[in-house]
Design an enzyme around this catalytic site. Structure first.
Site, short mmCIF file in Angstrom:
data_model
loop_
_atom_site.label_atom_id
_atom_site.label_comp_id
_atom_site.label_asym_id
_atom_site.label_seq_id
_atom_site.Cartn_x
_atom_site.Cartn_y
_atom_site.Cartn_z
N ASP A 63 -8.24 12.65 4.06
CA ASP A 63 -7.48 11.42 4.24
C ASP A 63 -6.31 11.38 3.26
O ASP A 63 -6.50 11.13 2.07
CB ASP A 63 -8.44 10.23 4.03
CG ASP A 63 -7.73 8.88 4.19
OD1 ASP A 63 -6.49 8.85 4.31
OD2 ASP A 63 -8.43 7.85 4.19
N LYS A 71 -4.27 -3.12 -2.92
CA LYS A 71 -5.60 -2.53 -2.74
C LYS A 71 -6.03 -1.76 -4.00
O LYS A 71 -7.22 -1.66 -4.30
CB LYS A 71 -5.57 -1.60 -1.54
CG LYS A 71 -6.91 -1.02 -1.15
CD LYS A 71 -6.79 -0.27 0.15
CE LYS A 71 -8.08 0.41 0.55
NZ LYS A 71 -7.95 1.08 1.84
#
Ligand code: AMP
Length: 584
Positions: free
Chosen positions: A184, A68
C-alpha cells in the site's frame, strides 16, 4: 444501510452496497476521491475536499491536511514533533483562537462523505464501517471511531485497511491458509502487510511501513526536477504548493504516458514556462524513494516467517501503485506479478463496503454466484459415479476420499474425472482421466487418496496419491465451473427424468458388487468349516447362494437384495465360527 468509508491520509471515499453491487459514491462533480483536506474559514462552516485543497494554497494556516497522522496521538509521539504542545497530552490543533482535536477535524471529512452519500441516495446514511491502517493502536482506533460518531454515524466496525483491500480483491475466497501481501503506497504513507486467511477471516501476520513515505515525496522530488529544468531557485510557500500540484499532475500523467509538458503560468509573473518531462526522467528521481519500500517488504516477510514463493497473491493498494516503476519493484521484490484487477485507490473503500454488506447479511447472494454448477467426482467400482464435490458447493472448495483396488494383482488405478448428476459414470461427462500406478497387491490392499480442489478462479485440481509409495499425479481441469446454462439444464433435466431407473441401477450395482464379494467368500468358508455345521445348515447356505446367482442373472434389484439378506442370515453360524477360528 451500512456505508463503507476509507478515511485516508490524502483522500477519502464512501460507498454503499446497492442492488447486489458495492458502489462508490461520487459528489456533485462526479468525483469519488475526496481530498482529506479541511479549510476552516474565520466564520461559517468548514470547507472539505477539492475546495479545501484549493483554499490551502491561499490559507495554509487555516487548512488541515493529513490529520490522520495525528489522530489518537499525544504530543511527543511520532509525527507531533513540530507541533510543540505539552508532552503527553492529547494532540490539539489551534485554529482561530480555538483548539480542535484531530478527531474533530476528521469528523468534518466524514460529515462531507455522509452528505455525499445522502444526497446520492436520497436517504439517511447513519451506519458505517471505517478503515484504519493495520498498525493503528487502540487509541488511534478509538479516536477514529469517535470521529465517526461526531459525524453522526453509528460505527459498526473499525476495519484494517489491508483486510479491506483483500476483501475487495475477493481474496476471502482463496483456499484456507492462503497468504497475501498487501503493498500500500498512498499519498503520504507506505504499508506492507502480510495476511493469512483463517476460516474466511484475514489475520495480519506482520506489518511494516513508513508513515513518511508516499506520493507526496515523489511530488517533491519531481518539483525539484522541474525547478532544475526551469533553471530556477526557491519559491514562496504559495507558489511552491502550486508547483507541487503541477508536479503531481505530471507524475500521474506519466503513469500512462511516456512524456508530458508541465505548464507553469504562475512562476514568473506574466511569462509562462513550459517544461517537457519524460517518464524516464521522472522515474530516475523517484526510484531512490520507491526503493525505500524494498527493505520494509523483506522485513515484513521475515517477521511472518515466509519466503516470497509462499505467497499466494500480492495486491496493490494506494494511488501511487499505479506507477509502472512501483509495479516493477513489487514484482521484483516478491518474485511474483502483482494482482492488478482492482483500482488500487478504491480497493480499501470497496472492501469497507463489502464488510458492511457482510455485517448486514447481504452478501450471501453474491457468494452463491460462485458455486459448482454440477457435481464433480470419479468413476468407481461397477461404473458408478462417486461424487467428491457436490453440485452447488461454494468455491474455493476442497474434498477428498480414499479408494482401493477391486481386483487382486491390480497394479494401478484409472482415475476418471466426471461431472454430472447421473448415478452411472457413463451418463456423466468425463472431464479427464489419468492412471496412478501402485505395486500389485491383494484385493483391497492399495490405498489411493484422491483430492479435488477448486481454486478461486474455478480451476479444478485433481490429485491422486498412492499412500504406500507416495507416487502422486495431479491434473488441472479448467472446465469444471464454467459450464453453459443450457448444458447444466440438460444435465439436471436428464437426472430428473431418469431419477428412478438411475437409482435402481445404482442399488443393483451396489448389490451386485456385494454379491460378487460374498459368493466366493462363502464358498471358501464352507470348504474350510462346512464339516462343523449341520447338514440342513449347509444345504440352506447352498440354496441361498444359488438364489443369489439366479437373482444376479435376472437383473432384478429387489430379488437380488432379498437373496443377499437371506444369504447373510443363513451364514451367521458360519461367520461366527470363522471369527472364532481367526481369533483362536
Ligand atoms: P491514496 O492515498 O491512495 O489516495 O493515493 C494518493 C497518491 O496516489 C497521491 O500521491 C497521488 O498523486 C497518487 N496517484 C494517484 N493516481 C496516480 C497515478 N495515476 N500515477 C501515479 N500516482 C498516482
Amino acid at each position: 444501510m451500512i456505508a463503507g468509508i476509507d478515511l485516508g491520509t490524502t483522500n477519502s471515499l464512501i460507498g454503499v452496497y446497492e442492488s447486489g453491487f458495492p458502489t462508490l459514491l461520487a459528489d456533485a462533480e462526479g468525483k469519488r476521491l475526496i481530498p482529506s483536506v479541511v479549510y476552516f474559514p474565520e466564520k461559517g462552516i468548514p470547507v472539505v475536499g477539492r475546495e479545501g485543497l484549493r483554499m490551502q494554497a491561499f490559507h495554509p494556516e487555516c487548512t488541515f491536511s493529513s490529520v490522520k497522522r495525528l489522530i489518537g496521538r499525544r504530543f511527543g509521539e511520532e509525527g507531533t514533533q513540530n507541533l510543540g504542545g505539552t508532552v503527553g497530552s492529547p494532540v490539539t490543533l489551534p485554529i482561530h483562537g480555538q483548539n480542535l482535536t484531530p478527531e474533530e477535524v476528521s469528523s468534518e471529512i466524514l460529515k462531507k462523505l455522509k452528505s455525499i452519500a445522502e444526497e446520492r441516495l436520497g436517504a439517511a446514511v447513519d451506519r458505517a464501517v471505517i478503515t484504519v491502517p493495520a498498525y493503528f493502536n487502540d487509541a488511534q482506533r478509538a479516536a477514529t471511531r469517535k470521529a465517526g460518531e461526531l459525524a453522526g454515524f453509528t460505527v459498526e466496525r473499525i476495519l484494517s485497511e489491508p483486510t479491506a483491500a483483500a476483501l475487495s480483491y475477493g481474496l476471502d475466497r482463496l483456499q484456507e491458509n492462503a497468504k497475501v501481501a498487501v503493498y500500500d503506497l498512498g499519498g503520504g504513507t507506505f504499508d506492507l502487510s502480510i495476511l493469512r486467511l483463517d476460516n474466511g477471516v484475514f489475520e495480519v501476520l506482520s506489518t511494516h511501513g513508513d508513515t513518511r513515505l508516499g506520493g507526496d515525496d515523489l511530488d517533491e522530488a519531481i518539483a525539484g526536477l522541474i525547478l532544475r529544468e526551469a533553471g530556477m531557485g526557491s519559491l514562496n510557500i504559495e507558489r511552491s504548493i502550486r508547483l507541487k500540484q503541477a508536479a503531481r499532475a505530471a507524475k500521474e500523467t506519466l503513469s500512462t504516458q511516456e512524456t508530458t509538458v508541465v505548464l507553469l503560468p504562475f512562476l514568473e509573473g506574466e511569462k509562462s514556462v513550459e517544461i517537457p518531462l519524460t517518464r524516464e526522467q521522472v522515474e530516475k528521481v523517484c526510484a531512490p524513494i520507491v526503493a525505500r519500500t524494498r527493505a520494509l517488504c523483506l522485513r515484513a516477510l521475515e517477521d511472518a516467517g515466509l519466503k516470497s514463493e509462499q505467497l499466494d497473491q500480492v495486491i496493490l493498494v494506494g494511488g501511487s501503485t499505479r506507477m509502472p516503476l512501483v509495479q516493477k519493484l513489487v514484482a521484483e521484490v516478491f518474485d511474483k506479478e502483482p494482482n492488478l484487477s482492482q483500482h488500487p485507490d478504491e480497493a480499501v473503500a470497496l472492501g469497507a463496503v463489502l464488510q458492511g454488506a457482510i455485517l448486514e447479511g447481504n452478501l450471501r447472494n453474491v457468494a452463491l454466484l460462485d458455486v459448482t454448477p454440477l457435481s464433480l467426482g470419479i468413476e468407481t467400482f461397477g461404473g458408478l459415479m462417486n461424487v467428491i464435490i457436490p453440485r452447488n458447493t461454494t468455491i474455493p472448495a476442497k474434498a477428498g476420499e480414499m479408494f482401493t483396488n477391486a481386483v487382486a494383482g491390480q497394479s494401478g488405478m484409472k482415475i476418471k474425472v466426471l461431472q454430472g448428476e447421473r448415478e452411472l459414470a457413463m451418463d456423466n461427462w468425463m472431464l479427464g482421466s489419468f492412471e496412478i500406478p501402485f505395486p500389485p497387491s491383494q484385493k483391497g490392499a492399495a490405498r489411493v487418496g484422491v483430492q479435488f480442489s477448486i481454486d478461486a478462479d474455478g480451476i479444478l485440481h485433481v490429485l491422486a496419491r498412492d499412500t504406500a509409495t507416495g507416487i502422486e499425479k495431479i491434473v488441472e481441469i479448467k472446465s469444471a465451473v464454467e459450464v453453459s446454462d443450457e448444458a447444466v439444464e440438460a444435465m439436471l433435466a436428464g437426472s430428473l427424468e431418469h431419477a428412478f431407473e438411475d437409482m435402481d441401477a445404482r442399488i443393483f450395482t451396489e448389490a451386485r458388487l456385494k454379491a460378487e464379494e460374498m459368493l466366493p467368500a462363502v464358498e471358501s468358508a464352507l470348504e474350510q468349516l462346512g464339516s462343523e455345521l449341520s447338514e440342513p445348515e449347509v444345504l440352506e447356505i447352498k440354496k441361498q447362494s444359488s438364489e443369489v446367482i439366479s437373482a444376479l442373472a435376472s437383473k432384478e434389484t429387489n430379488r437380488l437384495k432379498q437373496a443377499l439378506t437371506a444369504l447373510d442370515h443363513s451364514t451367521q453360524t458360519l461367520a461366527t465360527k470363522l471369527i472364532e477360528r481367526a481369533m483362536g
